[in-house]
Design a protein around this motif. Structure first.
Motif, PDB file in Angstrom:
ATOM      1  N   GLU A   8       0.808  -1.211   0.000  1.00 17.84           N
ATOM      2  CA  GLU A   8       0.000   0.000   0.000  1.00 17.84           C
ATOM      3  C   GLU A   8       0.851   1.276   0.000  1.00 17.84           C
ATOM      4  N   ASN A   9       2.023   1.193   0.581  1.00 19.12           N
ATOM      5  CA  ASN A   9       2.890   2.371   0.639  1.00 19.12           C
ATOM      6  C   ASN A   9       4.318   1.885   0.898  1.00 19.12           C
ATOM      7  N   GLU A  10       5.303   2.773   0.664  1.00 19.13           N
ATOM      8  CA  GLU A  10       6.686   2.390   0.917  1.00 19.13           C
ATOM      9  C   GLU A  10       7.532   3.631   1.127  1.00 19.13           C
ATOM     10  N   LEU A  11       8.659   3.416   1.759  1.00 18.68           N
ATOM     11  CA  LEU A  11       9.666   4.454   1.930  1.00 18.68           C
ATOM     12  C   LEU A  11      10.958   3.836   1.383  1.00 18.68           C
ATOM     13  N   ALA A  12      11.410   4.341   0.222  1.00 19.01           N
ATOM     14  CA  ALA A  12      12.525   3.727  -0.497  1.00 19.01           C
ATOM     15  C   ALA A  12      13.816   3.762   0.316  1.00 19.01           C
ATOM     16  N   PHE A  13      14.721   2.895  -0.054  1.00 20.51           N
ATOM     17  CA  PHE A  13      16.018   2.830   0.607  1.00 20.51           C
ATOM     18  C   PHE A  13      16.750   4.157   0.443  1.00 20.51           C
ATOM     19  N   ASP A  14      17.401   4.550   1.498  1.00 17.40           N
ATOM     20  CA  ASP A  14      18.195   5.779   1.468  1.00 17.40           C
ATOM     21  C   ASP A  14      19.547   5.464   2.100  1.00 17.40           C
ATOM     22  N   SER A  15      20.622   5.885   1.437  1.00 11.76           N
ATOM     23  CA  SER A  15      21.959   5.538   1.913  1.00 11.76           C
ATOM     24  C   SER A  15      22.296   6.203   3.240  1.00 11.76           C
ATOM     25  N   ASP A  16      21.597   7.282   3.609  1.00 11.80           N
ATOM     26  CA  ASP A  16      21.811   7.912   4.912  1.00 11.80           C
ATOM     27  C   ASP A  16      21.079   7.141   6.007  1.00 11.80           C
ATOM     28  N   ARG A  17      19.797   6.811   5.761  1.00  8.34           N
ATOM     29  CA  ARG A  17      19.017   6.022   6.720  1.00  8.34           C
ATOM     30  C   ARG A  17      19.465   4.568   6.741  1.00  8.34           C
ATOM     31  N   LYS A  18      19.861   4.066   5.572  1.00  5.42           N
ATOM     32  CA  LYS A  18      20.229   2.655   5.380  1.00  5.42           C
ATOM     33  C   LYS A  18      19.057   1.735   5.717  1.00  5.42           C
ATOM     34  N   LEU A  19      17.875   2.178   5.334  1.00  8.56           N
ATOM     35  CA  LEU A  19      16.653   1.422   5.610  1.00  8.56           C
ATOM     36  C   LEU A  19      15.718   1.466   4.412  1.00  8.56           C
ATOM     37  N   MET A  20      14.831   0.463   4.338  1.00 12.29           N
ATOM     38  CA  MET A  20      13.735   0.462   3.371  1.00 12.29           C
ATOM     39  C   MET A  20      12.502  -0.057   4.086  1.00 12.29           C
ATOM     40  N   SER A  21      11.355   0.617   3.899  1.00 12.42           N
ATOM     41  CA  SER A  21      10.132   0.204   4.594  1.00 12.42           C
ATOM     42  C   SER A  21       8.984   0.047   3.618  1.00 12.42           C
ATOM     43  N   THR A  22       8.122  -0.917   3.909  1.00 10.77           N
ATOM     44  CA  THR A  22       6.912  -1.111   3.112  1.00 10.77           C
ATOM     45  C   THR A  22       5.714  -1.265   4.043  1.00 10.77           C
ATOM     46  N   LEU A  23       4.581  -0.781   3.567  1.00 12.16           N
ATOM     47  CA  LEU A  23       3.313  -0.967   4.275  1.00 12.16           C
ATOM     48  C   LEU A  23       2.488  -1.937   3.458  1.00 12.16           C
ATOM     49  N   VAL A  24       2.144  -3.095   4.045  1.00 14.27           N
ATOM     50  CA  VAL A  24       1.381  -4.101   3.316  1.00 14.27           C
ATOM     51  C   VAL A  24       0.028  -4.309   3.997  1.00 14.27           C
ATOM     52  N   LYS A  25      -0.920  -4.776   3.197  1.00 13.58           N
ATOM     53  CA  LYS A  25      -2.285  -4.963   3.690  1.00 13.58           C
ATOM     54  C   LYS A  25      -2.715  -6.401   3.464  1.00 13.58           C
ATOM     55  N   ASN A  26      -3.318  -6.990   4.500  1.00 15.79           N
ATOM     56  CA  ASN A  26      -3.861  -8.339   4.422  1.00 15.79           C
ATOM     57  C   ASN A  26      -5.282  -8.285   4.951  1.00 15.79           C
ATOM     58  N   GLY A  27      -6.234  -8.285   4.003  1.00 16.95           N
ATOM     59  CA  GLY A  27      -7.628  -8.093   4.413  1.00 16.95           C
ATOM     60  C   GLY A  27      -7.808  -6.671   4.888  1.00 16.95           C
ATOM     61  N   ASN A  28      -8.200  -6.519   6.171  1.00 21.59           N
ATOM     62  CA  ASN A  28      -8.367  -5.173   6.741  1.00 21.59           C
ATOM     63  C   ASN A  28      -7.204  -4.788   7.654  1.00 21.59           C
ATOM     64  N   LYS A  29      -6.189  -5.656   7.688  1.00 21.53           N
ATOM     65  CA  LYS A  29      -5.070  -5.419   8.595  1.00 21.53           C
ATOM     66  C   LYS A  29      -3.876  -4.856   7.828  1.00 21.53           C
ATOM     67  N   TYR A  30      -3.177  -3.915   8.475  1.00 20.76           N
ATOM     68  CA  TYR A  30      -1.978  -3.314   7.893  1.00 20.76           C
ATOM     69  C   TYR A  30      -0.759  -3.723   8.735  1.00 20.76           C
ATOM     70  N   ARG A  31       0.358  -3.855   8.057  1.00 26.20           N
ATOM     71  CA  ARG A  31       1.601  -4.223   8.747  1.00 26.20           C
ATOM     72  C   ARG A  31       2.770  -3.498   8.083  1.00 26.20           C
ATOM     73  N   VAL A  32       3.688  -3.005   8.894  1.00 25.54           N
ATOM     74  CA  VAL A  32       4.892  -2.329   8.394  1.00 25.54           C
ATOM     75  C   VAL A  32       6.084  -3.274   8.521  1.00 25.54           C
ATOM     76  N   PHE A  33       6.853  -3.419   7.430  1.00 28.23           N
ATOM     77  CA  PHE A  33       8.114  -4.170   7.473  1.00 28.23           C
ATOM     78  C   PHE A  33       9.245  -3.209   7.106  1.00 28.23           C
ATOM     79  N   THR A  34      10.271  -3.181   7.932  1.00 28.27           N
ATOM     80  CA  THR A  34      11.438  -2.332   7.668  1.00 28.27           C
ATOM     81  C   THR A  34      12.693  -3.201   7.692  1.00 28.27           C
ATOM     82  N   LYS A  35      13.457  -3.139   6.623  1.00 27.86           N
ATOM     83  CA  LYS A  35      14.702  -3.907   6.583  1.00 27.86           C
ATOM     84  C   LYS A  35      15.867  -2.958   6.311  1.00 27.86           C
TER      85      LYS A  35
END
Length: 882
Positions: A411-438
């Motif tokens: 549903e949404n994402e925050l792209a990888f950034d070399s300063d943050r060194k992170l990438m995040s995605t917002l995923v949806k399963n039915g009516n539930k939302y979950r954030v994964f950050t790697k």
């Protein structure tokens, strides 16, 4: 150095505005100054020049003299045969040279894609060869870099540079970084992009600072072009042998002619005899025999996944005592692979055959998969190699990725950034939302408030952070690249700036470009054969050492050195110092060539393996350059002497074994030819010295030479390989054909064959009641005696070919019929002899007499003596390597 300067200074020095780029008029001016952005074409030799260079050889000079002499003797068939040998040998050499040395052309093809440029305030697409210093170039995912650039903007920019640096993962770029060290290695120049590398992620803008031959790839092309092509050890030995035989032949002619003059013989007749003997003493078939043996070896090796581009390179493989190998794609699979993961449950090694993973491990894997933009199907992937490895990890742990993608929608994402060194995605399963950050473990711990322990969300403490960092440190010590994951349940849709907060840390994975499974035993086998394996790579020192230690290349970190450290070694100490290291890390193409040259300066025969553009100069500088056929670039293949069609390091070891056997076979042929020719010279010279008539006339000498210098010698070159050949140490590069008793074997064999020929000649007189020194010997008795000498000389040489197959192993142990070609050659030689004897007009042409029963028994008996004595000698000598 452009990477030592900030963006403003670079733009000012190049006199360009980054917003508008250069004008067309300015581009035209700079094209005149700098030239087109392409690599300088290598000056190509004409076919005629290559042919003449093949003729520039001492052995060829001697053979040409033999042609002139045989024409003078009216032996036109012999002249044609020798001339054919010369031409065939030269044509083979030209053919191989035409196929090889195409590295520069391959480089030119690589460096000519189109590029996006900013000119006259507009973005235009132009041919890369029209780029000039100062051009503003726009980089996008999937585009090749058209010139060497100093980056001025970047947005999550990653560039695949393995062909230049040897690193297996794309390099992250930072335009605003400034390197302080002017000796910063190529792989650490974060603010630079290089010609012919490819953008794999993100975007950026750069200003062209170097074009054409001044680029890093241009420097490689220059090294390749200017690297002198050395002769192989075999070529050097044959050259020396040709010179020696040439002087011997001239000496024989002069000596026998002087001896005949002193003894008052017919000078015209003795001139013909002396030059015939000189021709007989030269193994004119040697060049053809070597070419045939090498060609057969090339064919056999191609069936074993090794393609040879230069025939003499086959033999050189047998002398190799050092294999310098690139790491990425050669010793390793060139494929990032997750080998371990860590959660609160501990460290787990990934096993394809393990049972279903725990819920925590499944969550870790699920998050890694859903926070990925890569694809991976049927063993092939697209995207970032790290993300591909995470998808493959999911398959290994039996996570159904297809079901995951159907179950969850991004549903949404925050792209990888070399300063943050992170990438995040917002995923949806039915009516539930979950954030994964790697991302980087340190960055994740900074934003994680909880830790997933046994399925429970417990507050993150400093002790937990220390434990996690300690485990991550252990993986780093093993040269594993770590990547962590955190997550949280979200009640509703989240904006990008809300994603990375209040996370629960799940765990992390450790990945590496793993060694090929077959490499470790191959390195061990090479070691047992006296061959040292050295790793030369652009990767980091710890990563290289971890791989090297696992493979058995090195067991002490002190035997590893970086390119930066290597540069500090004084030139005078280079040859001595290179012997101390087994791993060279973070090196440039220039370093690789310098290392190879240092190893060669110690008298080593060096093989260099590689697959990237950065390997081409060292492949060219090594005695044997070995390129990977599957993953190798066209540049590497063009610069190499051998190409592995299976990219298998173990194929190199098999090729070395084949090379050793081929050299041994060539050596057998050389010793056999020289033994036989020495026997002829001794028989003639001794007989004339003691005042006898010449035991053989010119035509007989040439006939014997034709029979024994052709088929048997070629057949020896086709002998089956010795299974014990890899138990020997590598052959010293300066070792002659006559080392280890081979010279003595040739002398003793020649003396024996010559002595038996003299005995047979004497017996021909004796059987008819005469002696060789009698004054009034009938012509038919002289012809009979010469027939005896003629038959014994041929029979002894043909049978002796069986004994020369091994200096220590009995013919019954090797197998009499294990070389059927040799048996056929012996039978054919004896058959031709019988034809000369049994057909009246041929017998008359060669001035021979039919032998009686005693004569035949004597000829066959004496002919077998060299074989029998050689076999008896093997029974009494101490066993040595064959």
């Amino acid at each position: 150095m452009w990477f030592n300067k900030n963006i403003e200074n670079v733009l000012q020095e190049l006199n360009v505005d980054a917003a508008t780029g250069l004008s067309d008029a300015e581009v035209s001016k700079r094209l005149e100054i700098y030239g087109h952005n392409k690599l300088k074409a290598q000056q190509r030799k004409s076919v005629i020049r290559m042919f003449l260079e093949q003729m520039n050889d001492w052995l060829i000079y001697v053979l040409m003299a033999a042609v002139i002499i045989t024409i003078f003797l009216s032996e036109y068939i012999d002249a044609v045969i020798i001339l054919a040998v010369i031409i065939i040998n030269a044509v083979l050499g030209v053919y191989q040279e035409l196929k090889a040395n195409k590295a520069i052309e391959a480089l030119q093809k690589m460096s000519s894609p189109k590029s996006l440029l900013r000119r006259n305030g507009q973005v235009v697409e132009v041919e890369a060869d029209n780029i000039v210093p100062g051009d503003i170039i726009i980089l996008e995912t999937g585009r090749f870099v058209g010139a060497d650039l100093r980056l001025i903007e970047d947005a999550n920019l990653q560039i695949e540079e393995s062909a230049l640096t040897g690193e297996s993962v794309p390099a992250e770029k930072k335009a605003h970084a400034v390197a302080e060290d002017p000796e910063t290695p190529l792989g650490d120049r974060e603010n630079m992009a290089f010609m012919s590398t490819m953008v794999t992620y993100g975007r950026g803008t750069g200003v062209a600072v170097e074009t054409g031959m001044n680029t890093e790839i241009g420097k490689i092309a220059d090294i390749i072009e200017n690297e002198a092509q050395e002769k192989t050890p075999l070529e050097k030995r044959l050259d020396e042998l040709g010179k020696t035989l040439g002087f011997i032949a001239i000496g024989i002619c002069v000596l026998i002619f002087i001896l005949s003059w002193v003894q008052g013989r017919d000078l015209a007749e003795m001139f013909l005899t002396s030059v015939s003997l000189a021709v007989a003493s030269i193994p004119e078939g040697l060049a053809a025999i070597v070419a045939v043996v090498l060609s057969i070896g090339v064919t056999q090796m191609s069936k074993r996944n090794a393609i040879i581009k230069r025939l003499p390179a086959v033999e050189t493989l047998g002398s190799v005592n050092i294999i310098c190998s690139d790491k990425t794609g050669t010793l390793t699979q060139n494929k990032m692979t997750v080998v371990k993961y860590f959660t609160s449950e501990g460290v787990v090694k990934i096993d394809r055959h393990s049972d279903r993973v725990s819920n925590t491990a499944a969550l870790l894997t699920t998050g890694m998969i859903l926070a990925s933009d890569a694809t991976y199907e049927d063993g092939k992937g697209t995207g970032d190699p790290t993300e591909i490895a995470l998808l493959a990890m999911g398959d290994t742990l039996q996570i159904d990725r297809k079901q995951l993608n159907e179950q969850y929608s991004r549903e949404n994402e925050l792209a990888f950034d070399s300063d943050r060194k992170l990438m995040s995605t917002l995923v949806k399963n039915g009516n539930k939302y979950r954030v994964f950050t790697k991302g980087a473990i340190g960055s994740l711990l900074d934003i994680s408030t909880h830790y997933l322990v046994n399925g429970e969300h417990v507050p993150m403490t400093e002790d937990y952070k220390k434990q996690i960092k300690a485990e991550a440190g252990k993986m780093s010590d093993e040269a594993l690249r770590t990547l962590g994951l955190a997550y949280r349940e979200a009640g509703s849709y989240q904006e990008s700036d809300e994603l990375e907060r209040d996370l629960t840390f799940v765990g992390f994975v450790g990945m590496i470009d793993p060694p090929r499974e077959e490499v470790k035993p191959s390195i061990a086998l090479a070691k047992s054969a006296g061959i040292t394996t050295i790793m030369i790579t652009g990767d980091h020192k710890n990563t290289a050492f971890a791989i090297g230690k696992d493979l058995g290349i090195a067991d002490d970190i002190n035997t590893a050195i970086t390119g930066k450290e290597f540069d500090k070694i004084p030139e005078a100490e280079l040859a001595e110092k290179v012997k101390d290291y087994r791993i060279y890390a973070r090196v440039s193409p220039e370093h690789k060539v310098k290392i190879v040259r240092g190893l060669k300066a110690n008298g080593n025969i060096v093989s260099m393996t590689g697959d990237g553009v950065n390997d081409a100069p060292s492949l060219n500088a090594a005695d044997i350059g070995v390129a990977m056929g599957i993953t190798g670039t066209d540049v590497a293949k063009g610069a190499a002497d051998m190409i592995l069609t299976d990219d298998n390091f173990s194929t190199i070891v098999k090729a070395i074994e084949q090379g050793r056997n081929i050299y041994n076979n060539i050596k057998k042929s050389v010793i056999f030819l020289l033994t036989c020719n020495l026997g002829e010279v001794i028989a003639m010279f001794v007989s004339l010295l003691i005042g006898w008539q010449a035991p053989l006339i010119a035509t007989q000498l040439l006939w014997i030479n034709l029979i024994t210098d052709s088929l048997p010698a070629i057949a020896l070159g086709m002998d089956p390989g010795d299974p014990d050949v890899m138990k020997d140490k590598p052959r010293p590069p300066k070792e002659s054909f006559f080392a280890n008793g081979a010279g003595l074997q040739a002398i003793l064999g020649g003396l024996l064959i010559g002595g038996l020929t003299i005995v047979a000649y004497w017996y021909g007189y004796y059987e008819h009641g005469y002696a060789p020194h009698d004054a009034d010997v009938p012509a038919d008795v002289l012809e009979y005696a010469r027939t005896m000498a003629f038959m014994v000389l041929v029979c002894s040489q043909l049978f002796y070919a069986l004994a020369i197959r091994s200096r220590t192993k009995l013919i019954v142990k090797i197998g009499v019929f294990s070389n059927k070609v040799l048996i056929g050659a012996i039978v054919a030689g004896i058959g031709l002899q019988l034809l000369v004897m049994l057909i009246p007009f041929m017998r008359d042409a060669f001035k021979l007499q039919m032998l009686d029963s005693k004569g035949w028994l004597m000829a066959i008996g004496l002919g077998l003596v060299p074989l029998l004595l050689a076999e008896l000698h093997k029974l009494f000598i101490k066993k040595k390597p064959a």
